[in-house]
Design an enzyme around this catalytic site. Structure first.
Site, PDB file in Angstrom:
ATOM      1  N   HIS A 170      -2.013  -5.283   1.406  1.00 11.91           N
ATOM      2  CA  HIS A 170      -3.403  -6.098   1.459  1.00 11.91           C
ATOM      3  C   HIS A 170      -2.960  -7.356   0.939  1.00 11.91           C
ATOM      4  O   HIS A 170      -2.386  -7.450  -0.039  1.00 11.91           O
ATOM      5  CB  HIS A 170      -4.414  -5.206   0.511  1.00 11.91           C
ATOM      6  CG  HIS A 170      -5.458  -6.094   0.130  1.00 11.91           C
ATOM      7  ND1 HIS A 170      -6.709  -6.214   0.878  1.00 11.91           N
ATOM      8  CD2 HIS A 170      -5.685  -6.664  -1.064  1.00 11.91           C
ATOM      9  CE1 HIS A 170      -7.653  -7.175   0.124  1.00 11.91           C
ATOM     10  NE2 HIS A 170      -7.220  -7.382  -0.958  1.00 11.91           N
ATOM     11  N   ASN A 186      -1.733  -0.165   7.287  1.00 11.86           N
ATOM     12  CA  ASN A 186      -1.444  -1.406   7.789  1.00 11.86           C
ATOM     13  C   ASN A 186      -0.353  -2.230   6.672  1.00 11.86           C
ATOM     14  O   ASN A 186      -0.500  -3.585   6.566  1.00 11.86           O
ATOM     15  CB  ASN A 186      -2.425  -2.460   8.350  1.00 11.86           C
ATOM     16  CG  ASN A 186      -3.595  -2.871   7.138  1.00 11.86           C
ATOM     17  OD1 ASN A 186      -3.320  -2.428   5.847  1.00 11.86           O
ATOM     18  ND2 ASN A 186      -4.558  -3.452   7.239  1.00 11.86           N
ATOM     19  N   GLU A 204     -10.240 -10.307  -7.382  1.00  9.86           N
ATOM     20  CA  GLU A 204      -9.284  -8.901  -7.076  1.00  9.86           C
ATOM     21  C   GLU A 204      -8.054  -9.131  -8.299  1.00  9.86           C
ATOM     22  O   GLU A 204      -7.715  -8.061  -8.751  1.00  9.86           O
ATOM     23  CB  GLU A 204      -8.689  -9.035  -5.701  1.00  9.86           C
ATOM     24  CG  GLU A 204      -9.747  -8.747  -4.650  1.00  9.86           C
ATOM     25  CD  GLU A 204      -8.966  -8.857  -3.222  1.00  9.86           C
ATOM     26  OE1 GLU A 204      -7.776  -9.232  -3.296  1.00  9.86           O
ATOM     27  OE2 GLU A 204      -9.924  -8.704  -2.387  1.00  9.86           O
ATOM     28  N   LYS A 213       0.779  -1.098   0.024  1.00 10.33           N
ATOM     29  CA  LYS A 213       0.093   0.064  -0.037  1.00 10.33           C
ATOM     30  C   LYS A 213       0.882   1.398  -0.022  1.00 10.33           C
ATOM     31  O   LYS A 213       1.906   1.204   0.161  1.00 10.33           O
ATOM     32  CB  LYS A 213      -0.816  -0.270   1.243  1.00 10.33           C
ATOM     33  CG  LYS A 213      -1.812  -1.051   1.176  1.00 10.33           C
ATOM     34  CD  LYS A 213      -2.844  -0.975   2.508  1.00 10.33           C
ATOM     35  CE  LYS A 213      -3.634  -2.085   2.498  1.00 10.33           C
ATOM     36  NZ  LYS A 213      -4.938  -2.175   3.646  1.00 10.33           N
ATOM     37  N   TYR A 222     -12.634  -2.316  -3.064  1.00  8.99           N
ATOM     38  CA  TYR A 222     -13.250  -2.499  -1.570  1.00  8.99           C
ATOM     39  C   TYR A 222     -14.647  -2.339  -1.508  1.00  8.99           C
ATOM     40  O   TYR A 222     -15.212  -1.774  -0.622  1.00  8.99           O
ATOM     41  CB  TYR A 222     -12.621  -1.084  -0.801  1.00  8.99           C
ATOM     42  CG  TYR A 222     -11.168  -1.433  -0.279  1.00  8.99           C
ATOM     43  CD1 TYR A 222     -10.684  -2.602   0.404  1.00  8.99           C
ATOM     44  CD2 TYR A 222     -10.131  -0.254  -0.586  1.00  8.99           C
ATOM     45  CE1 TYR A 222      -9.496  -2.756   0.800  1.00  8.99           C
ATOM     46  CE2 TYR A 222      -8.817  -0.712  -0.209  1.00  8.99           C
ATOM     47  CZ  TYR A 222      -8.400  -1.690   0.561  1.00  8.99           C
ATOM     48  OH  TYR A 222      -7.046  -2.178   0.844  1.00  8.99           O
TER      49      TYR A 222
HETATM   50  P1  CMP Z   1      -7.421  -4.391   3.987  1.00 13.31           P
HETATM   51  O1  CMP Z   1      -6.691  -5.758   4.433  1.00 13.31           O
HETATM   52  O2  CMP Z   1      -6.666  -3.782   2.703  1.00 13.31           O
HETATM   53  O3  CMP Z   1      -8.757  -4.475   3.832  1.00 13.31           O
HETATM   54  C1  CMP Z   1      -9.595  -3.378   4.034  1.00 13.31           C
HETATM   55  C2  CMP Z   1      -8.724  -2.141   4.917  1.00 13.31           C
HETATM   56  O4  CMP Z   1      -9.443  -1.117   5.077  1.00 13.31           O
HETATM   57  C3  CMP Z   1      -7.867  -2.625   5.757  1.00 13.31           C
HETATM   58  O5  CMP Z   1      -7.177  -3.542   5.232  1.00 13.31           O
HETATM   59  C4  CMP Z   1      -7.506  -1.370   6.361  1.00 13.31           C
HETATM   60  O6  CMP Z   1      -6.531  -0.695   5.603  1.00 13.31           O
HETATM   61  C5  CMP Z   1      -8.527  -0.605   6.226  1.00 13.31           C
HETATM   62  N1  CMP Z   1      -9.428  -0.699   7.511  1.00 13.31           N
HETATM   63  C6  CMP Z   1     -10.125  -1.810   7.935  1.00 13.31           C
HETATM   64  N2  CMP Z   1     -11.024  -1.719   9.027  1.00 13.31           N
HETATM   65  C7  CMP Z   1     -10.841  -0.108   9.258  1.00 13.31           C
HETATM   66  C8  CMP Z   1     -11.033   0.658  10.330  1.00 13.31           C
HETATM   67  N3  CMP Z   1     -11.984   0.194  11.114  1.00 13.31           N
HETATM   68  N4  CMP Z   1     -10.817   2.046  10.072  1.00 13.31           N
HETATM   69  C9  CMP Z   1     -10.066   2.332   9.371  1.00 13.31           C
HETATM   70  N5  CMP Z   1      -9.497   1.791   8.226  1.00 13.31           N
HETATM   71  C10 CMP Z   1      -9.667   0.391   8.284  1.00 13.31           C
END
Ligand code: CMP
Length: 152
Positions: free
Chosen positions: A115, A112, A126, A9, A49
């Site tokens: 993905h 984080n 995807e 990311k 998403y």
């Molecule tokens: P990802 O695994 O890419 O899937 C969805 C993404 O949304 C997740 O990683 C985070 O980057 C983001 N995400 C998930 N939950 C939250 C939350 N409660 N608040 C903000 N971002 C979130």
């Protein structure tokens, strides 16, 4: 063999962590069979998403994921979908176990770093969002006989 979509990311690219994260997948014995540095558009973000579009955190997630380039990859290997998810750790870097990628490098729920598809259906949906068939370059690494037994 399974294939999974992995996105390094914008936070991963901006923090110059891409090489270290890719090395972890390679060290595990997974194969990178497609790689692309690209900018996610708001339209692609909404497709990717789709299950989160109506959640309160979606506007912030879209701003984040479109805010700098991502490194999109297809990773191939035995049970690659589960194995990669376990290498990432829990969604929040604060909750992810030490030794996982997020546990070692992230302290954020949104930022984080990586993905990865969460199951076979997600991977099948995807991968074509990011790669055409002809961009995927599957191959047999020469060190395969030293990575697993022939009947595995
Ligand atoms: P990802 O695994 O890419 O899937 C969805 C993404 O949304 C997740 O990683 C985070 O980057 C983001 N995400 C998930 N939950 C939250 C939350 N409660 N608040 C903000 N971002 C979130």
């Amino acid at each position: 063999m399974e294939r999974t979509l992995v996105l390094l990311k914008p936070d991963c690219v901006q923090r110059r962590l891409t090489g270290r994260i890719i090395a972890r997948f390679e060290d595990k014995g997974l194969n990178l069979i497609a790689v692309k540095l690209m900018r996610i558009t708001p339209e692609l973000s909404k497709q990717h998403y789709a299950e989160h579009v109506n959640k309160p955190f979606y506007p912030g997630l879209e701003a984040f994921i479109t805010g700098a380039p991502v490194l999109a990859m297809v990773v191939e290997g035995l049970e690659a979908i589960r194995v990669v998810r376990e290498m990432l750790g829990a969604t929040s870097g604060l909750k992810a176990a030490a030794g996982t990628i997020r546990g070692d490098y992230s302290s954020s729920r949104q930022m984080n770093l990586v993905h990865a598809s969460d199951g076979p259906e997600a991977a099948a949906r995807e991968i074509p969002l990011y790669f055409r068939d002809e961009e995927i370059c599957s191959y047999e690494p020469t060190l395969t006989p030293w990575m697993k037994a022939a009947d595995e």
